[in-house]
Scaffold this active site. Structure first.
Site, PDB file in Angstrom:
ATOM      1  N   ASP A  20       0.858  -1.188   0.000  1.00 55.50           N
ATOM      2  CA  ASP A  20       0.000   0.000   0.000  1.00 55.50           C
ATOM      3  C   ASP A  20       0.891   1.234   0.000  1.00 55.50           C
ATOM      4  O   ASP A  20       1.738   1.399   0.888  1.00 55.50           O
ATOM      5  CB  ASP A  20      -0.899  -0.021   1.243  1.00 55.50           C
ATOM      6  N   ASP A 135      -3.350   2.684  -5.847  1.00 55.70           N
ATOM      7  CA  ASP A 135      -2.252   2.776  -4.884  1.00 55.70           C
ATOM      8  C   ASP A 135      -2.032   1.514  -4.057  1.00 55.70           C
ATOM      9  O   ASP A 135      -1.311   1.554  -3.054  1.00 55.70           O
ATOM     10  CB  ASP A 135      -2.470   3.968  -3.948  1.00 55.70           C
ATOM     11  N   GLU A 136      -2.610   0.373  -4.453  1.00 59.46           N
ATOM     12  CA  GLU A 136      -2.400  -0.851  -3.672  1.00 59.46           C
ATOM     13  C   GLU A 136      -2.471  -2.086  -4.560  1.00 59.46           C
ATOM     14  O   GLU A 136      -3.185  -2.109  -5.561  1.00 59.46           O
ATOM     15  CB  GLU A 136      -3.418  -0.966  -2.531  1.00 59.46           C
TER      16      GLU A 136
END
Length: 391
Positions: A20, A135-136
């Site tokens: 993350d 974003d992960e």
């Protein structure tokens, strides 16, 4: 009353990582404006909030206290979070908490660029990656022989070398624990979990830390004196069944005991994309119409970004409302041409809202896109934003 506890079948040992990015959007902005590092910064302003370069190379930044409008916070730095400013908060409310914070407009082209960079850097080390958003990601490391601490550090270094940004990573036996673990040591965290970590690191946490236990379930669990994952893991199965029903009760017990057999999926064709949010308090259609309008616009923008990242257009736009009495309704609209931009999605979702009862307070609002078409196969028309029923 009792039920049989379903014990999931044993699986070969796995190593699953959840990676993350730390305050991703804000982090990208700090790459562009390194002089703002260590300061409270909020992303979510308008184009007029774009920094201006003055004489002798100095920069002029807009202050949150000068903001006036209906926008919401997209993200914030940890310094701004320490002042009580978090994502999805109305910017006017955020301004009251942190008037001296710097405000910047979102730059989604830059965020997508850095998203591609960090994901490719990870794939160069470990190719079995499941994309979970801008974003992960999840990473299956089961076939790697390198020890977990060294492998996790190599992944973190690869991301930093490619982007200049930090990330937090957890390696665990499954996706459930990896997801929870990546939040435990933020920012720039490196967390390793195994079966022996369950009681010491996971059980003391709130049940809300489990992905899939939302605010409504948290509140219902509180009514039977269950607030931590440990209390859930040791709960009476009959009590859980009478509160939630058999299937959800079994799932609750499994996840509280760290069980999760879901594989890392490297490719899938999405059937739908959605975003929804549950409010801290029930919102009134008339008295809170400005706030509802802000949230609705933010949801449409976020789902449009998800759509763009996955390179799809949507043929059907829908909305979901959950009222104060926990009843829910959905409405959808199939369009003559597929759409992808936020304004077109918002306009179609607004048409759906016009067909929804708006007489009760609202506790949840969601936007869903379906009938997805690969972007190469369709047009990408734009539309003007229309007013919403609660605006």
């Amino acid at each position: 009353m009792s039920i049989e506890t379903t014990i999931l079948p044993p699986t070969p040992p796995r190593r699953i990582a959840h990676l993350d990015m730390d305050m991703f959007f804000a982090g990208v902005e700090l790459l562009h404006y390194p002089q703002l590092k260590g300061l409270p910064v909020v992303v979510g302003g308008r184009a007029i909030d774009t920094p201006r370069q003055l004489a002798y190379g100095r920069w002029q930044f807009a202050r949150l206290g000068d903001y006036a409008g209906r926008g919401v916070v997209t993200t914030s730095t940890y310094e701004a979070r320490a002042l009580g400013v978090f994502s999805a908060m109305g910017l006017m409310k955020a301004a009251a908490k942190a008037p001296d914070a710097i405000i910047l407009p979102a730059n989604f082209d830059a965020y997508r660029y850095y998203s591609r960079l960090f994901k490719q850097a990870v794939r160069d080390v470990a190719p079995h990656v499941e994309d979970r958003g801008i974003d992960e990601i999840y990473i299956d490391l089961s076939e790697h022989t390198e020890p977990s601490p060294a492998l996790a550090k190599r992944l973190k270094d690869a991301v930093y070398n490619a982007t200049g940004l930090t990330c937090s990573i957890c390696i665990a036996p499954n996706k459930l624990l990896a997801k929870i673990g990546s939040e435990l040591d933020k920012p720039d965290g490196l967390t390793l979990l195994d079966e022996s970590s369950l009681q010491s690191r996971i059980w003391p946490l709130s049940v809300s830390k489990i992905n899939g236990i939302g605010p409504k379930a948290v509140a219902k669990l509180a009514t039977i004196q269950i607030g931590t994952i440990a209390e859930l893991a040791q709960a009476d199965v009959g009590l859980l069944q009478s509160t939630f029903g058999r299937s959800y009760a079994v799932w609750l017990l499994n996840v509280a005991n760290g069980q999760d057999n879901r594989p890392v999926t490297t490719h899938s064709e999405p059937k739908s994309i959605s975003r929804e949010t549950t409010f801290e308090r029930d919102l009134h259609v008339r008295h809170d119409r400005a706030r509802l309008g802000e949230i609705f616009t933010s949801l449409c923008e976020r789902v449009a970004q998800d759509l763009k990242i996955k390179r799809y257009l949507a043929g059907t736009v829908g909305i979901k409302l959950r009222y104060q009495d926990f009843s829910s309704i959905t409405r959808d609209l199939t369009l003559p041409l597929p759409v992808g931009d936020a304004a077109a999605i918002r306009k179609a979702a607004g048409e759906c809202l016009k067909r929804a009862p708006l007489t009760k307070k609202i506790r949840l609002l969601g936007v869903k896109l379906s009938q997805l078409t690969p972007i190469e196969d369709g047009e990408h028309p734009t539309h003007q934003q229309a007013a919403l029923p609660f605006e």
